[in-house]
Design an enzyme around this catalytic site. Structure first.
Site, mmCIF file in Angstrom:
data_model
loop_
_atom_site.group_PDB
_atom_site.id
_atom_site.type_symbol
_atom_site.label_atom_id
_atom_site.label_comp_id
_atom_site.label_asym_id
_atom_site.label_seq_id
_atom_site.Cartn_x
_atom_site.Cartn_y
_atom_site.Cartn_z
ATOM 1 N N LYS A 129 24.950 -20.523 38.822
ATOM 2 C CA LYS A 129 24.088 -19.550 39.492
ATOM 3 C C LYS A 129 23.907 -18.362 38.556
ATOM 4 O O LYS A 129 24.866 -17.658 38.228
ATOM 5 C CB LYS A 129 24.688 -19.096 40.816
ATOM 6 N N ARG A 161 16.957 -11.485 49.267
ATOM 7 C CA ARG A 161 17.773 -10.330 49.652
ATOM 8 C C ARG A 161 17.063 -9.498 50.711
ATOM 9 O O ARG A 161 17.710 -8.889 51.568
ATOM 10 C CB ARG A 161 18.129 -9.511 48.417
ATOM 11 N N LYS A 191 20.925 -22.774 40.088
ATOM 12 C CA LYS A 191 20.081 -21.797 40.777
ATOM 13 C C LYS A 191 19.793 -20.651 39.818
ATOM 14 O O LYS A 191 20.728 -20.142 39.190
ATOM 15 C CB LYS A 191 20.796 -21.274 42.023
#
Length: 329
Positions: A196, A206, A254
């Site tokens: 990630k 977010r 990711k």
């Protein structure tokens, strides 16, 4: 003199192209992220993610039934935690009657065969928006890993099939695996966010969970001390290999489209399935460009998502999953 082999013979028409196609998308490829909020009767669009929504538990039940009817068989749950329940240690994450724990039960009651994966991270529960406990301006690794392991156990007790730690603390996979084994949750799987990266593509996500790092003195302004440096490639192999050795059943890369090389590298070395996450920023860019008329929405959606599979992804977490399945049908 023309060559004896003409590659264009295999591209003559759509029937021929389909016959020799190397990679195809099916509903079985997709993991569907779902955002959950408190309340009742609310389906709330996320402004930076057009046509994607937060659901209250009553509407979550309806949504997962629709997904199942479409042939989508796995979901990844995220919760938006009210500010008054946030603190530095993510205490609410361990509430056995918390929003995540209740959401797991709603999905399993609505569609028992649905594979339920859960986000294991402290940032939605943190008053500082970080994936771990902060002390003297530092995100503490070991105490955070212990809390995350307890969080994973809480999800398993609620009925999760897989826990998905997205925090990037060192050693947390082993700690989770050992605790799950000790508590007899031997069939609960772990999908680790193994590679990630500290990416600029997470902004809309977010926004969806109100989980961005806060701008305060003595609080890290970003997540670069635990998420990976995007300049690095070999580091992803090391991180992934360690997670597999610690007990990860699935590993994830990711973000997706700008990390196709990492997906292929990890596919080449991994003996477990590889997931890729087409993240919120990737989704938002396609939506914005399509709204401007600069790109063909469906064409670029299919092209980018197919690229994940061509690179080696066995599982694709995507906000486009429903749109793609509708097109495939």
């Amino acid at each position: 003199m023309f060559p004896l082999r003409r590659n264009r013979r295999l591209r003559t028409n759509e029937s021929m192209r389909s016959l020799v196609r190397e990679n195809i998308l099916t509903p079985n490829d997709f993991l569907v992220p779902l955002f959950i909020i408190e309340g009742k009767g609310i389906k709330e669009e996320i402004p930076s993610m057009p046509n994607y929504f937060r659901y209250t538990l009553d509407l979550l039940e309806k949504e997962v039934k629709e997904l199942w009817a479409m042939g989508l068989k796995s979901v990844l749950l995220f919760v938006k935690v009210p500010d008054n329940l946030k603190d530095n240690k993510g205490t609410e994450a361990l509430n056995h009657n918390g929003l995540m724990q209740r959401a797991i039960k709603v999905v399993k009651n609505a569609v028992p065969e649905m594979i339920v994966m859960t986000d294991v991270a402290l940032d939605p529960y943190s008053s500082f928006g970080h994936d771990g406990v902060i002390e003297n301006g530092i995100v503490l690794n070991d105490i955070s890993s212990s809390i995350l392991a307890e969080m994973a156990l809480s999800h398993a007790k609620a009925g999760a099939d897989f826990v998905a730690p997205s925090d990037m603390m060192d050693g947390r996979i082993l700690e989770m695996r050992e605790l799950l084994e000790e508590e007899n949750f031997t069939n609960t799987g772990i999908m680790s966010y193994s590679a990630k990266y500290a990416s600029a593509l997470y902004g809309p996500f977010r926004d969806a969970l109100d989980s961005a790092p806060v701008d305060l003195v003595n609080i890290p302004k970003d997540k670069k001390t635990y998420q990976m440096d995007y300049h690095n490639r070999e580091e992803a192999i090391r991180e992934t290999r360690m997670d597999i050795e610690e007990g990860a059943d699935i590993v994830m890369v990711k973000p997706g489209i700008v990390y196709l090389d990492i997906i292929r590298d990890i596919k080449n070395m991994s003996e477990v399935p590889v997931a890729a996450y087409q993240v919120s920023g990737e989704y938002a860019m396609i939506k914005a460009a399509a709204e401007k008329g600069w790109l063909n929405h469906d064409a670029i959606m299919l092209e980018q998502t197919t690229a994940f599979k061509r690179a080696g992804a066995d599982i694709i977490a995507s906000y486009f999953a429903k749109d793609i399945v509708r097109l495939l049908k």
